[in-house]
Design a protein around this motif. Structure first.
Motif, PDB file in Angstrom:
ATOM      1  N   GLY A  29       9.832  12.302   5.700  1.00 25.18           N
ATOM      2  CA  GLY A  29      10.664  11.669   4.802  1.00 25.18           C
ATOM      3  C   GLY A  29      10.356   9.888   4.859  1.00 25.18           C
ATOM      4  N   ALA A  30       9.748   9.648   5.797  1.00 28.90           N
ATOM      5  CA  ALA A  30       9.501   8.213   5.883  1.00 28.90           C
ATOM      6  C   ALA A  30       8.194   7.931   4.889  1.00 28.90           C
ATOM      7  N   ILE A  31       7.164   8.955   4.954  1.00 31.82           N
ATOM      8  CA  ILE A  31       6.161   8.864   4.079  1.00 31.82           C
ATOM      9  C   ILE A  31       6.361   8.820   2.609  1.00 31.82           C
ATOM     10  N   VAL A  42       0.677  -1.372  -0.059  1.00 27.96           N
ATOM     11  CA  VAL A  42       0.104   0.120  -0.009  1.00 27.96           C
ATOM     12  C   VAL A  42       0.989   1.181   0.048  1.00 27.96           C
ATOM     13  N   THR A  43       1.995   1.391   0.632  1.00 27.37           N
ATOM     14  CA  THR A  43       2.736   2.522   0.980  1.00 27.37           C
ATOM     15  C   THR A  43       3.594   2.698  -0.433  1.00 27.37           C
ATOM     16  N   ARG A  44       3.725   1.973  -1.548  1.00 29.07           N
ATOM     17  CA  ARG A  44       4.784   1.962  -2.661  1.00 29.07           C
ATOM     18  C   ARG A  44       4.008   2.947  -3.633  1.00 29.07           C
ATOM     19  N   ASP A  45       2.602   3.023  -3.553  1.00 33.87           N
ATOM     20  CA  ASP A  45       1.910   3.854  -4.463  1.00 33.87           C
ATOM     21  C   ASP A  45       2.139   5.320  -4.345  1.00 33.87           C
ATOM     22  N   LEU A  46       2.825   5.859  -5.356  1.00 34.61           N
ATOM     23  CA  LEU A  46       2.944   7.367  -5.375  1.00 34.61           C
ATOM     24  C   LEU A  46       1.765   8.334  -4.955  1.00 34.61           C
ATOM     25  N   ALA A  47       0.658   8.125  -5.690  1.00 36.87           N
ATOM     26  CA  ALA A  47      -0.413   8.768  -5.214  1.00 36.87           C
ATOM     27  C   ALA A  47      -0.905   8.626  -3.638  1.00 36.87           C
ATOM     28  N   TRP A  48      -0.707   7.332  -3.209  1.00 42.78           N
ATOM     29  CA  TRP A  48      -0.941   7.406  -1.685  1.00 42.78           C
ATOM     30  C   TRP A  48      -0.239   8.014  -0.935  1.00 42.78           C
ATOM     31  N   ARG A  49       1.105   8.166  -1.328  1.00 47.37           N
ATOM     32  CA  ARG A  49       2.196   8.815  -0.479  1.00 47.37           C
ATOM     33  C   ARG A  49       1.888  10.461  -0.716  1.00 47.37           C
TER      34      ARG A  49
END
Length: 463
Positions: free
Chosen positions: A134-136, A26-33
């Motif tokens: 940075g983590a996000i 889930v966290t890899r999606d740029l739109a989600w980030r």
């Protein structure tokens, strides 16, 4: 107003849940980030009053400082990362030598995984949410551990993160040193710690058990040099502003000033005047001057006041957690106030006859997190920078380098390792992963044994 002690969480379950979320992708999606970064921006903007109130309760932090150094700082960091994230995340092409042609080489920014962010009490929002940006941005999950010493801020931080950010990926764990110890016993993929050198060593030792990489933002004695060519009025204003921000509880504040003996008296007068202008005849009543975090630290600082003669200030009220903005002179070289990070509103001023003296004193210490110098002489500035080591160096100002997202912020040696802010935060939470893509074509036999003299000569030329 007291804050109830939060119940001890099931640390292992928290980490396991975040790891499952990371493994889901889930966290890899740029739109989600980018959405999470936008939510963090909204969190700071929509809760400005509550955040400022918590900071006032914990540190007596003035509203202006709460806005600029905490609320706006985090909001701008998140906005900057959101706007630049697509470019930062783009794989970087790398050249491929003849020996691996045809082939395409790239460097990818890969998230570490489940990270731990341990913050400090002096800037309770900035020092956990800044790294969280940075983590996000890099696509990680994170456990955020705020300092229990800033209890109101810690409780509010937990409430806000749970309300605004994805709970699958981010969680705030409150508690004392025992909770921190339990967290450090878990396997994380990166640990980001802000605080003192002593605990930094504990964090690094715990991380070593799992071979976990660390970013350590520590501290130390930040020297400031004022030579005979400096504009003393401007230098004094900037030094006083930087030293007494947050009542001196800031890791990049100038800790002591080395001043050319020929201008010492004039600088002391300018420093005294700057304190009066900024905080009035009684700084205790100033709405722009904060308080020390607790009585214990106030008593520690009160004891340091005896290490010199107060040109201005020198008062302390342990019950009110107040230490006046103080300029000290006649400080002995072996005085306790010069032995470690002061972390309070006391500024020793030390005269020197030649520049060799402060340079020798600076180099006899562990490298500082920040180094400052005031001079109109470029050769002097160049010499100071070239002759010393520090996490950062600023000429003719203090602290403001922190506002530039294009500069890395971090220490060296005992003042820390690793850096963040702006793109450097994204890089701190990213692994630079080498990726090579090849086809099945041109599978040259020269690489395989048996090796003849001719094949070996050709292979060595290709390499």
């Amino acid at each position: 107003m007291s804050v109830e002690t939060p119940p001890a969480p099931d640390i292992a379950a928290v980490v396991q849940s975040l790891r499952a979320a990371f493994d889901s992708g889930v966290t890899r999606d740029l739109a989600w980030r980018r959405g999470q970064l936008a939510a963090l921006e909204r969190m700071m903007l929509e809760n400005e009053a509550e955040i400022a109130e918590a900071l006032k309760a914990d540190l007596g932090k003035p509203f202006g400082e709460a806005c600029t150094a905490e609320i706006d700082f985090v909001r701008k960091e998140a906005s900057y990362a959101r706007k630049h994230l697509r470019r930062w995340a783009q794989p970087q092409r790398a050249a491929s030598p003849l020996a691996i042609q045809p082939g395409q080489s790239v460097i990818e920014a890969s998230p570490y995984g489940v990270t731990l962010i341990i913050g400090a009490w002096n800037y309770p929002f900035q020092l956990v949410l800044g790294p969280l940006v940075g983590a996000i941005a890099a696509g990680n999950c994170a456990v955020v551990k705020p300092s229990e010493m800033a209890a109101r801020s810690s409780a509010l931080l937990k409430q806000l993160v749970e309300r605004y950010l994805d709970p699958r990926a981010f969680t705030v764990v409150e508690g004392d040193a025992d909770v921190s110890t339990a967290l450090l016993a878990q396997r994380f993929d990166l640990i980001f710690y802000t605080g003192g050198e002593g605990v930094g060593r504990v964090v690094m030792a715990a991380a070593a058990q799992h071979l976990t990489p660390v970013v350590l933002e520590l501290g130390g004695q930040n020297p400031c040099i004022v030579d005979e060519t400096a504009d003393l009025a401007v230098a004094a204003r900037r030094i006083v502003w930087g030293r007494f921000l947050n009542a001196g509880q800031i890791c990049v504040a100038p800790d002591h000033v080395y001043v050319a003996a020929s201008v010492e008296a004039r600088l002391l007068e300018e420093l005294k005047a700057a304190v009066a202008t900024m905080f009035g005849p009684d700084p205790k009543q100033s709405p722009d001057y904060g308080r020390i975090i607790n009585a214990r630290h106030t008593a520690r600082l009160q004891a340091l006041l005896a290490d010199g003669r107060a040109v201005t200030g020198g008062q302390a009220d342990v019950d009110d957690c107040y230490v006046a903005p103080t300029i000290l002179t006649e400080v002995a070289a072996d005085a306790p106030i010069l032995a470690g990070e002061i972390f309070g509103p006391i500024l020793p001023v030390i005269p020197y006859m030649t520049l060799d003296a402060p340079l020798a004193a600076i180099n006899a210490r562990s490298p500082a997190l920040a180094l400052y110098a005031f001079t109109k002489n470029k050769a002097t500035a160049d010499r100071i920078i070239a002759s010393t080591r520090s996490g950062s160096a600023t000429i003719n100002d203090v602290v403001v380098f922190m506002a530039n997202p294009n500069l890395p912020f971090g220490g060296v040696g005992a003042s820390g390792m690793g850096a963040y802010h702006g793109r450097f935060s994204f890089e701190a939470f990213s692994h630079r992963r080498a990726v090579l893509r090849r086809s099945f074509a041109l599978d040259a036999s020269v690489r395989y044994p048996p090796f003849t003299k001719g094949k070996l000569a050709l292979l060595r030329r290709m390499a």
